[in-house]
Scaffold this active site. Structure first.
Site, PDB file in Angstrom:
ATOM      1  N   ARG A  14      -2.390   3.627   1.581  1.00 23.47           N
ATOM      2  CA  ARG A  14      -2.338   2.200   1.010  1.00 23.47           C
ATOM      3  C   ARG A  14      -1.958   1.187   1.933  1.00 23.47           C
ATOM      4  O   ARG A  14      -2.015  -0.001   1.477  1.00 23.47           O
ATOM      5  CB  ARG A  14      -1.477   2.261   0.017  1.00 23.47           C
ATOM      6  CG  ARG A  14      -1.762   3.289  -1.349  1.00 23.47           C
ATOM      7  CD  ARG A  14      -0.879   3.335  -2.317  1.00 23.47           C
ATOM      8  NE  ARG A  14      -0.678   1.732  -2.918  1.00 23.47           N
ATOM      9  CZ  ARG A  14       0.162   1.468  -3.711  1.00 23.47           C
ATOM     10  NH1 ARG A  14       1.351   2.224  -4.003  1.00 23.47           N
ATOM     11  NH2 ARG A  14       0.458   0.252  -4.127  1.00 23.47           N
ATOM     12  N   ASP A  15      -1.844   1.570   3.246  1.00 26.42           N
ATOM     13  CA  ASP A  15      -1.742   0.442   4.402  1.00 26.42           C
ATOM     14  C   ASP A  15      -2.402   0.941   5.512  1.00 26.42           C
ATOM     15  O   ASP A  15      -1.796   0.458   6.572  1.00 26.42           O
ATOM     16  CB  ASP A  15      -0.310   0.029   4.505  1.00 26.42           C
ATOM     17  CG  ASP A  15      -0.058  -1.190   5.167  1.00 26.42           C
ATOM     18  OD1 ASP A  15      -0.919  -1.919   5.301  1.00 26.42           O
ATOM     19  OD2 ASP A  15       1.037  -1.432   5.765  1.00 26.42           O
ATOM     20  N   LEU A  16      -3.617   1.559   5.630  1.00 25.19           N
ATOM     21  CA  LEU A  16      -3.958   2.193   6.916  1.00 25.19           C
ATOM     22  C   LEU A  16      -4.722   0.885   7.554  1.00 25.19           C
ATOM     23  O   LEU A  16      -5.653   0.140   7.030  1.00 25.19           O
ATOM     24  CB  LEU A  16      -5.120   3.344   6.305  1.00 25.19           C
ATOM     25  CG  LEU A  16      -5.790   3.859   7.545  1.00 25.19           C
ATOM     26  CD1 LEU A  16      -4.986   4.627   8.396  1.00 25.19           C
ATOM     27  CD2 LEU A  16      -6.935   4.932   7.106  1.00 25.19           C
TER      28      LEU A  16
END
Length: 146
Positions: A14-16
């Site tokens: 969710r924060d790549l």
């Protein structure tokens, strides 16, 4: 990412983004910063509580829908774009204004000619498919990168 997505239950990062990818002296990449990661239950969704940086977020997440595994694939496509261009996504505009990244022509790549340009761009565009279910899974991405 393949490892995360194939756990039971699957884990969405969710924060790549490039800033969360650490590279060692042997060019091995390690995914870091799991602050927003969530184990997804059987419905394969997780709410996105807040947005830290919209530059790598998929259209469905920017529209307020839950972040799913396909959102990580979108972000990976953006990392591929960064590797090809050596630029920050939407660097000259507000990140919320970004409507799509332009892929440079083969002769315009900062690194010079790329023998697998067509395949690379194809993978990038597949990762950016507007329909999340039509984006490749990481097992397919790994095969294509090899």
């Amino acid at each position: 990412m393949l490892y995360l997505h194939t756990r039971t239950p699957p884990i969405a990062h969710r924060d790549l983004k490039s800033a969360n990818l650490l590279v060692d002296s042997q060019w091995h990449v390690k995914v870091a910063d799991f602050n927003l990661s969530r184990a997804l239950e059987s419905n394969l969704s997780a709410s996105t509580l807040f947005i830290t940086n919209p530059r790598w977020l998929s259209p469905e997440v920017l529209s307020g829908h839950p972040g799913q595994l396909a959102a990580d694939v979108w972000a990976f496509g953006t990392v591929l774009w960064e590797l090809a261009t050596w630029r920050l996504p939407f660097e000259h505009m507000n990140p919320f204004q970004g409507s799509g990244l332009v892929v440079p022509a083969p002769g315009e790549l900062p690194s010079g000619p790329c023998s697998v340009y067509r395949e690379y761009v194809g993978l990038m565009r597949d990762c950016w498919h507007r329909i999340p279910a039509k984006r490749p899974h990481f097992d397919q991405i790994v095969k294509r990168l090899r």
